[in-house]
Enzyme design. Structure first.
Site, PDB file in Angstrom:
ATOM      1  N   LEU A 214       7.623  -2.369  -4.503  1.00  0.00           N
ATOM      2  CA  LEU A 214       7.360  -0.974  -4.857  1.00  0.00           C
ATOM      3  C   LEU A 214       5.978  -0.534  -4.375  1.00  0.00           C
ATOM      4  CD1 LEU A 214       8.665  -1.053  -8.553  1.00  0.00           C
ATOM      5  CD2 LEU A 214       9.971  -0.927  -6.421  1.00  0.00           C
TER       6      LEU A 214
ATOM      7  N   ALA B  62       2.920   0.814  -2.303  1.00  0.00           N
ATOM      8  CA  ALA B  62       2.774   1.805  -1.227  1.00  0.00           C
ATOM      9  C   ALA B  62       1.562   2.685  -1.475  1.00  0.00           C
ATOM     10  CB  ALA B  62       4.016   2.688  -1.137  1.00  0.00           C
ATOM     11  N   GLN B  63       1.040   3.225  -0.399  1.00  0.00           N
ATOM     12  CA  GLN B  63       0.149   4.379  -0.492  1.00  0.00           C
ATOM     13  C   GLN B  63       1.118   5.548  -0.415  1.00  0.00           C
ATOM     14  OE1 GLN B  63      -1.390   7.444  -0.608  1.00  0.00           O
ATOM     15  NE2 GLN B  63      -1.043   7.416   1.611  1.00  0.00           N
ATOM     16  N   SER B  64       1.385   6.196  -1.534  1.00  0.00           N
ATOM     17  CA  SER B  64       2.543   7.086  -1.598  1.00  0.00           C
ATOM     18  C   SER B  64       2.230   8.575  -1.617  1.00  0.00           C
ATOM     19  CB  SER B  64       3.390   6.735  -2.828  1.00  0.00           C
ATOM     20  OG  SER B  64       2.610   6.845  -4.005  1.00  0.00           O
TER      21      SER B  64
ATOM     22  N   THR C 111      12.059   6.068   0.719  1.00  0.00           N
ATOM     23  CA  THR C 111      11.732   7.397   0.193  1.00  0.00           C
ATOM     24  C   THR C 111      12.536   8.501   0.869  1.00  0.00           C
ATOM     25  OG1 THR C 111       9.960   9.054   0.078  1.00  0.00           O
ATOM     26  CG2 THR C 111       9.817   7.458   1.842  1.00  0.00           C
TER      27      THR C 111
ATOM     28  N   GLU D  87      11.290  11.106   1.778  1.00  0.00           N
ATOM     29  CA  GLU D  87      10.425  11.692   2.799  1.00  0.00           C
ATOM     30  C   GLU D  87      10.856  11.287   4.209  1.00  0.00           C
ATOM     31  OE1 GLU D  87       7.902  13.846   2.625  1.00  0.00           O
ATOM     32  OE2 GLU D  87       7.999  14.080   0.456  1.00  0.00           O
TER      33      GLU D  87
ATOM     34  N   TYR E  43       2.793   9.087   6.195  1.00  0.00           N
ATOM     35  CA  TYR E  43       3.442   8.323   5.123  1.00  0.00           C
ATOM     36  C   TYR E  43       4.912   8.095   5.454  1.00  0.00           C
ATOM     37  CZ  TYR E  43       5.940   7.664   0.703  1.00  0.00           C
ATOM     38  OH  TYR E  43       6.797   7.214  -0.275  1.00  0.00           O
TER      39      TYR E  43
ATOM     40  N   LYS F 150       6.861   4.581   6.259  1.00  0.00           N
ATOM     41  CA  LYS F 150       8.021   4.180   5.456  1.00  0.00           C
ATOM     42  C   LYS F 150       9.265   3.977   6.332  1.00  0.00           C
ATOM     43  CE  LYS F 150       7.200   3.883   0.954  1.00  0.00           C
ATOM     44  NZ  LYS F 150       7.642   2.729   0.143  1.00  0.00           N
TER      45      LYS F 150
ATOM     46  N   HIS G 214      11.458  10.737  -8.643  1.00  0.00           N
ATOM     47  CA  HIS G 214      11.715  10.050  -9.913  1.00  0.00           C
ATOM     48  C   HIS G 214      10.520  10.257 -10.821  1.00  0.00           C
ATOM     49  CE1 HIS G 214      10.456   7.488  -6.603  1.00  0.00           C
ATOM     50  NE2 HIS G 214       9.775   6.726  -7.431  1.00  0.00           N
TER      51      HIS G 214
ATOM     52  N   ARG H  64       4.328   9.215 -15.116  1.00  0.00           N
ATOM     53  CA  ARG H  64       3.989   9.901 -13.865  1.00  0.00           C
ATOM     54  C   ARG H  64       2.512  10.292 -13.857  1.00  0.00           C
ATOM     55  NH1 ARG H  64       5.341  10.233  -8.640  1.00  0.00           N
ATOM     56  NH2 ARG H  64       7.130  11.601  -8.435  1.00  0.00           N
TER      57      ARG H  64
END
Length: 305
Positions: free
Chosen positions: A18, A20-22, A65, A67, A89, A93, A119, A124
């Protein structure tokens, strides 16, 4: 090497990546770091498993993702929708997605990608719009904030509960055959809807008037001191006339192949869960603030040392 040593020591049967630099905007500011973590990081995990000769015993889940779809080419998006990444990003990914697929085919490894749409949960980050709304609703209800400023209230998103999505991640690795899946609810809601339900859960009913940047959310029912007041306004700093993307997932494959229920937690339930958490958080912050103030006064008066 740290990953290789860790995997060798633990000998895992399942790995969920899971990491990541998100943040999309941060990926423009730090594209090399984003690529290192989000792209090459996936490769490092795959190689750590191979180096320890666990290809046949360790299953790998990669958090992909929505994205990837970026400048979307069809709505809603499913596992066969073409990718059109629109940020560093998303491009990083995309490498992660394809390297998972390559190792699955080249080395017969059980590795899969879950293409996650938005999500949300009570965990969050507070800079994300959903949590920004639920926190503001809680603070306004408890007299700690006067107003909430948002962007385009008509923006649409496919919002699901993170807890349900994690269940789907687990189900993906319990299958006999490794495959990639879209993880989404299949339903879109506007920022306006999210705000309406959040404020309602906090004891305030809103009526929206105006359009675009002039739109406002006015309290029409709730605490007497708030009725008639404008509690939501659109800020020029946040407002975008149109969305660049229309991310809307199609969870049909996950529903049919995994037996996963994308509507296990409804949109209204998700909002209520987040608001309940933030109502308690704001109340606790107030108690802590009062205690600090009292303690400071006691120390000043020499009552306690």
């Amino acid at each position: 090497m740290s990953l290789v040593k860790l995997v060798g020591k633990v000998q895992p049967t399942e790995i969920y990546n899971l990491a990541a630099q998100s943040h999309v905007q941060v990926s423009f500011d730090a594209p090399e770091f984003t690529a290192d973590v989000d792209a090459v990081g996936v490769l490092r995990i795959l190689e750590a498993v191979r180096t320890n000769h666990l290809e046949k015993t360790c299953k790998i889940y990669q958090a992909s993702t929505s994205e990837l779809y970026g400048k979307v080419e069809e709505v809603p998006q499913n596992e066969n929708t073409p990718f059109h990444p629109y940020s560093p990003y998303a491009v990083a990914k995309l490498y992660g997605y394809w390297i998972i697929k390559e190792y699955r085919e080249a080395y017969d490894m059980f590795c899969c990608s879950g293409i996650l749409f938005n999500h949300e949960s009570e965990r969050r980050g507070e800079t994300f719009v959903t949590r920004k709304i639920t926190l503001a609703a809680a603070r306004i209800a408890q007299g700690k904030q006067d107003k909430l400023y948002l962007g385009n209230l008509s923006s649409l998103r496919d919002w699901g509960y993170a807890k349900d999505y994690v269940e789907c991640m687990w189900l993906i690795l319990q299958q006999e055959k490794p495959e990639d899946f879209v993880i989404a609810t299949g339903v879109q809601h506007s920022v306006r809807e999210f705000a309406y339900h959040a404020f309602k859960a906090a004891g305030m009913e809103l009526k929206f008037e105006g359009e675009g940047i002039d739109e406002k959310g006015i309290c029409v029912a709730g605490p007497a001191n708030l009725v008639g007041k404008t509690l939501i306004e659109v800020s020029e700093d946040f407002y975008r006339p149109t969305d660049v993307v229309n991310l809307w997932g199609d969870p049909t494959k996950a529903r049919e192949h995994l037996g996963w229920n994308p509507q296990k937690t409804s949109f209204e339930q998700l909002v209520a869960i987040m608001v309940k958490h933030d109502m308690e958080k704001v109340a606790a912050e107030h108690v802590a603030s009062v205690m600090r103030t009292n303690l400071a006064e006691y120390l000043e008066k020499g009552v306690v040392k």
